[in-house]
Enzyme design. Structure first.
Site, short mmCIF file in Angstrom:
data_model
loop_
_atom_site.label_atom_id
_atom_site.label_comp_id
_atom_site.label_asym_id
_atom_site.label_seq_id
_atom_site.Cartn_x
_atom_site.Cartn_y
_atom_site.Cartn_z
N LYS A 112 -24.19 -20.71 -22.17
CA LYS A 112 -22.78 -20.53 -22.01
C LYS A 112 -22.81 -19.31 -21.05
O LYS A 112 -23.25 -18.12 -21.42
CB LYS A 112 -22.25 -20.17 -23.17
CG LYS A 112 -20.94 -19.63 -23.20
CD LYS A 112 -19.41 -20.20 -23.87
CE LYS A 112 -18.34 -19.53 -23.70
NZ LYS A 112 -17.04 -20.42 -24.23
N GLU A 163 -21.85 -24.78 -21.41
CA GLU A 163 -20.49 -24.80 -21.99
C GLU A 163 -19.79 -23.85 -20.91
O GLU A 163 -20.05 -22.62 -20.66
CB GLU A 163 -20.31 -24.33 -23.30
CG GLU A 163 -18.71 -24.18 -23.83
CD GLU A 163 -18.35 -23.61 -25.23
OE1 GLU A 163 -19.41 -23.75 -26.14
OE2 GLU A 163 -17.22 -23.31 -25.27
N GLY A 164 -18.46 -24.14 -20.57
CA GLY A 164 -17.72 -23.21 -19.70
C GLY A 164 -16.85 -22.57 -20.42
O GLY A 164 -17.28 -22.03 -21.50
N ALA A 165 -15.86 -21.94 -20.08
CA ALA A 165 -14.72 -21.19 -20.82
C ALA A 165 -13.46 -21.90 -20.35
O ALA A 165 -13.07 -22.15 -19.48
CB ALA A 165 -14.69 -19.80 -20.19
N GLY A 166 -12.60 -22.15 -21.42
CA GLY A 166 -11.46 -22.71 -21.39
C GLY A 166 -11.76 -24.10 -20.87
O GLY A 166 -12.60 -24.95 -21.18
N THR A 216 -17.60 -26.02 -28.10
CA THR A 216 -18.61 -25.57 -28.83
C THR A 216 -19.27 -26.32 -29.84
O THR A 216 -20.44 -26.53 -30.01
CB THR A 216 -18.52 -24.05 -29.38
OG1 THR A 216 -18.20 -23.20 -28.26
CG2 THR A 216 -19.83 -23.33 -29.90
N ASN A 225 -11.06 -35.12 -30.22
CA ASN A 225 -11.67 -34.49 -31.37
C ASN A 225 -10.65 -34.00 -32.18
O ASN A 225 -9.59 -33.49 -32.10
CB ASN A 225 -12.38 -32.88 -30.72
CG ASN A 225 -13.01 -32.33 -31.86
OD1 ASN A 225 -13.68 -32.74 -32.68
ND2 ASN A 225 -13.05 -30.98 -31.79
N SER A 281 -15.98 -14.51 -23.50
CA SER A 281 -15.05 -13.47 -23.73
C SER A 281 -14.58 -13.92 -25.12
O SER A 281 -14.72 -14.81 -25.70
CB SER A 281 -14.25 -13.42 -22.61
OG SER A 281 -13.65 -15.03 -22.31
#
Ligand SMILES: Nc1ncnc2c1ncn2[C@@H]1O[C@H](COP(=O)(O)OP(=O)(O)OP(=O)(O)O)[C@@H](O)[C@H]1O
Ligand SMILES: [Mg+2]
Length: 221
Positions: A37, A110-113, A16, A170, A41
């Protein structure tokens, strides 16, 4: 530059923050860009959701870019959706991408995980990237363990024909530890031709971090 999928090797690696930084950079260049997104969750009261941070970085609240599904439990979206008696409609996500493009936006999705996490059953961020022609930015930890995660992610992208636009290691420490020092060159060696950017560990909130990281990530735009 193609529309981007900001994916990661894991949850919590900085997707993010990196997506927000890319949005700030695009805006600074006068590009009409928006973060998207599709499903989120682990939404906690009193904490800014990823979609809210992306909207702030985009500088607009575009209804088409709001998540199709927002779930409280901190689980993969398909799992959290199951438990809530809901489901994400993959076709509706693809239609949103098309509508946002139609509206003239450059997309930062942005996906998730990571890539293989089910957004819906049979629908991952990798599936979305392949179907929508997105290029991937892979956000990864800076230190030990990241070589394996990044190479596996790159291989999954390659197998599906999704271009790898770059890797972000990062949150490098100051001073960097041994793995953090050596990883950038090793990754360049393992993934010839792939741009690898290292970003520092920052203090402050997500948007503040995004502002600090933005100049470093402009090479991807
Ligand atoms: N370079 C950095 N330095 C310090 N903190 C950072 C850095 N990048 C991200 N963070 C912080 O780490 C946490 C996780 O970052 P972020 O939310 O961007 O990860 P994510 O990959 O999007 O996670 P999720 O899988 O939950 O979507 C946040 O609190 C964020 O502010
Ligand atoms: Mg996130």
């Amino acid at each position: 530059v193609a529309d981007l999928l900001v994916t990661g090797t894991d949850t919590g690696v900085g997707k993010t923050v990196v997506a927000a930084a890319l949005l700030l950079g695009l805006r600074a260049r006068g590009v009409k860009a928006v973060g998207f997104k599709p499903a989120e969750s682990g939404i906690e009261a009193g904490e800014a959701a990823d979609s809210e941070l992306l909207a702030r970085a985009s500088g607009l609240d575009e209804p088409l870019a709001r998540p199709l599904l927002r779930l409280a439990e901190p689980l993969a979206p398909a799992v959290a959706a199951d438990r809530a008696g809901l489901a994400l409609d993959a076709e509706a996500v693809r239609a949103r991408v098309a509508a946002l493009r139609e509206a003239g936006y450059r997309l930062v999705v942005e996906g998730a995980g990571g890539l293989a996490v089910p957004l819906a059953w049979g629908f991952t961020a990798l599936d979305l990237a392949a179907a929508a022609g997105l290029s991937a930015i892979v956000v990864a930890r800076a230190g030990l363990g990241t070589l394996n995660h990044v190479c596996l992610t790159a291989e999954a992208l390659r197998a599906r024909g999704v271009p790898l636009a770059g890797v972000v290691l990062n949150g490098r420490g100051d001073p960097p530890d041994l793995a953090e020092q050596t990883n950038p060159d090793v990754l360049s060696r393992l993934l010839p031709g792939v741009r690898v950017v290292v970003t520092p560990r920052t203090t402050g909130g997500a948007l503040e971090s995004a502002r600090l990281l933005q100049p470093l990530l402009d090479v991807f735009l």
